[in-house]
Design an enzyme around this catalytic site. Structure first.
Site, PDB file in Angstrom:
ATOM      1  CG  HIS A   1      38.044   2.718  28.491  1.00 24.20           C
ATOM      2  ND1 HIS A   1      38.971   1.932  29.131  1.00 24.20           N
ATOM      3  CD2 HIS A   1      37.236   3.223  29.470  1.00 24.20           C
ATOM      4  CE1 HIS A   1      38.763   1.958  30.436  1.00 24.20           C
ATOM      5  NE2 HIS A   1      37.707   2.738  30.663  1.00 24.20           N
TER       6      HIS A   1
ATOM      7  CB  CYS B   1      34.607   3.591  31.959  1.00 24.05           C
ATOM      8  SG  CYS B   1      35.115   5.319  32.041  1.00 24.05           S
TER       9      CYS B   1
END
Length: 436
Positions: A366, A385
């Site tokens: 992301h 992430c």
């Protein structure tokens, strides 16, 4: 088995015997053969000779001991005939059967007769079930499947070898909804996915007989790649080849679960053929040693981006991951990864852009938050992430989709589990095909 009273064309018989006079004896026909009996009682009564003269004088009374012995009658020669063939009926399912598998082929068979008419209909009404009569007329078999949760009435008419009409009726009921088992496949029929997408089958009921279920699912691919099943739980199984699917190939899945017993009396309720297409090869290699993502399309390097990965406390897993889904914009909550307010790593609900999910546990590719942009390519600051620049995250979002592969290197943290997303490719093939 209770059957409908049989109809008989012949006239009523006296106590089940047929009597024919033969000279002074009678032939008694019984089930299965012919025998000889003495004359009926009324033929043994003394008869006066016919005469036109006045009645003869009465005979003097005598006691029983004085009565003369009757003259013995000669024994007739028996009449020999072949015994009639026994008549019997076989029914599938049996009368009043309950919970019948709808894949059962309903049938009627007769011995010593030929079928003249058979009808199988739902008791509540509807179209009769089609069937086929054998060449010799002794068997009728349904050629259509039965329906779930339905009571059926099976009626037949036959004529036996003696020319007598026979008939009967039976009833049975098929599997009720409580024992009807469904299944679903991901990706959906007609989907186009990346080469790393395993096939996942989810069942509405626990599967006890795994061999029966696996045998009812046939997977073929235009690339000719063989594959194997791997069970995650009693209700979930995955299928993949040894290596990634070939690009631009067609995967055909024939699911023939109708009538398959999952175990515990749970019966599969459908058959279906589904196809899935793969597109070109797309691989993103994320290296913690260089803090970069290299994107390969059809094996050729297309783009390189700086990234940030998980910290030592929240490391990113190594190995292969597969993109599961993505969001142009979504909200991350620390509670989803087990953090509560007051925890050192807690963060308030945060909106992120161009987020592509890699795991059920919350790993995404992301756009990094503005405060984390300076960390890209230099230091890890995420909770596991892969953070990217706005340009990099949008590129990845537009280029990668479900089934495309991300490989993470050099985090010194074990590979993602097979059940945490699609970690299937981290399971060695020998282990995959030899699952206990």
């Amino acid at each position: 088995m209770r059957m409908k009273q049989e109809s008989r064309a012949a006239a009523p018989r006296r106590k089940g015997w047929t009597i024919a006079a033969i000279g002074t004896a009678a032939v008694v026909v019984v089930a299965g053969g012919v025998g000889i009996a003495t004359a009926p009682p009324w033929e043994n009564q003394a008869q006066e000779p016919a005469t036109s003269s006045p009645a003869a004088a009465p005979r003097p009374a005598t006691s029983a001991s004085e009565a003369p012995e009757p003259t013995p009658r000669p024994t007739p020669t028996p009449i020999r005939t072949a015994p009639a063939e026994d008549y019997s009926v076989g029914l599938t399912p049996t009368n009043e059967a309950f919970g019948v598998n709808p894949d059962t082929a309903a049938a009627v068979t007769v011995t010593g007769a030929t079928l003249e008419a058979v009808e199988l209909v739902p008791r509540a009404g509807g179209t009769p079930v089609a069937g086929e009569l054998s060449d010799d007329g002794t068997a009728w078999t349904a050629t259509e499947r039965l329906a779930f949760n339905t009571e059926y009435v099976l009626s037949y008419a036959a004529r036996d070898s003696a020319g007598q009409d026979r008939s009967g009726t039976s009833t049975f009921s098929t599997v009720e909804p409580a024992n009807e088992a469904d299944a679903a496949m991901f990706p959906l029929d007609g989907s186009t996915v990346g080469t790393g997408q395993p096939l996942e089958f989810t069942f509405s009921e626990p599967v006890v007989d795994r061999d029966a279920v696996e045998g009812a699912i046939t997977v073929t691919s235009s690339s000719g790649q063989p594959g194997a099943f791997y069970w995650l739980t009693d209700t979930t199984v995955r299928y993949r080849p040894e290596t990634f699917w070939a690009p631009n190939s067609t995967i055909t899945v024939d699911v023939d679960l109708f009538g398959v017993d999952y175990g515990n009396g749970m019966i599969g309720n459908f058959d279906r053929t589904m196809t899935v297409q793969t597109h070109n090869t797309r691989l993103a290699v994320v290296d913690n040693a260089t803090k970069t993502m290299e994107v390969y399309l059809d094996g050729k390097l297309d783009r390189t981006f700086p990234v940030t990965l998980g910290t030592d406390e929240w490391p990113s897993t190594e190995g292969y991951m597969v993109v599961m889904e993505h969001y142009e914009s979504t909200r991350f909550r620390a509670e989803s990864i087990g953090l509560e307010p007051g925890d050192p790593a807690y963060y308030p609900p945060t909106v992120v852009n161009h987020a592509s999910r890699l795991s059920n546990g919350g790993a995404f590719v992301h756009e990094a938050l503005p405060a984390a942009q300076v960390a890209l390519g230099n230091v890890n600051v995420s909770h596991g992430c892969i953070g990217m620049s706005p340009e990099g995250a949008e590129y990845f979002y537009n280029t990668f989709g479900p089934g495309d592969v991300v490989q993470i290197l050099n985090t010194d943290y074990g590979p993602m589990y097979v059940w945490d997303g699609f970690g299937d490719w981290n399971v060695p093939w020998t282990e995959w095909v030899n699952q206990p």
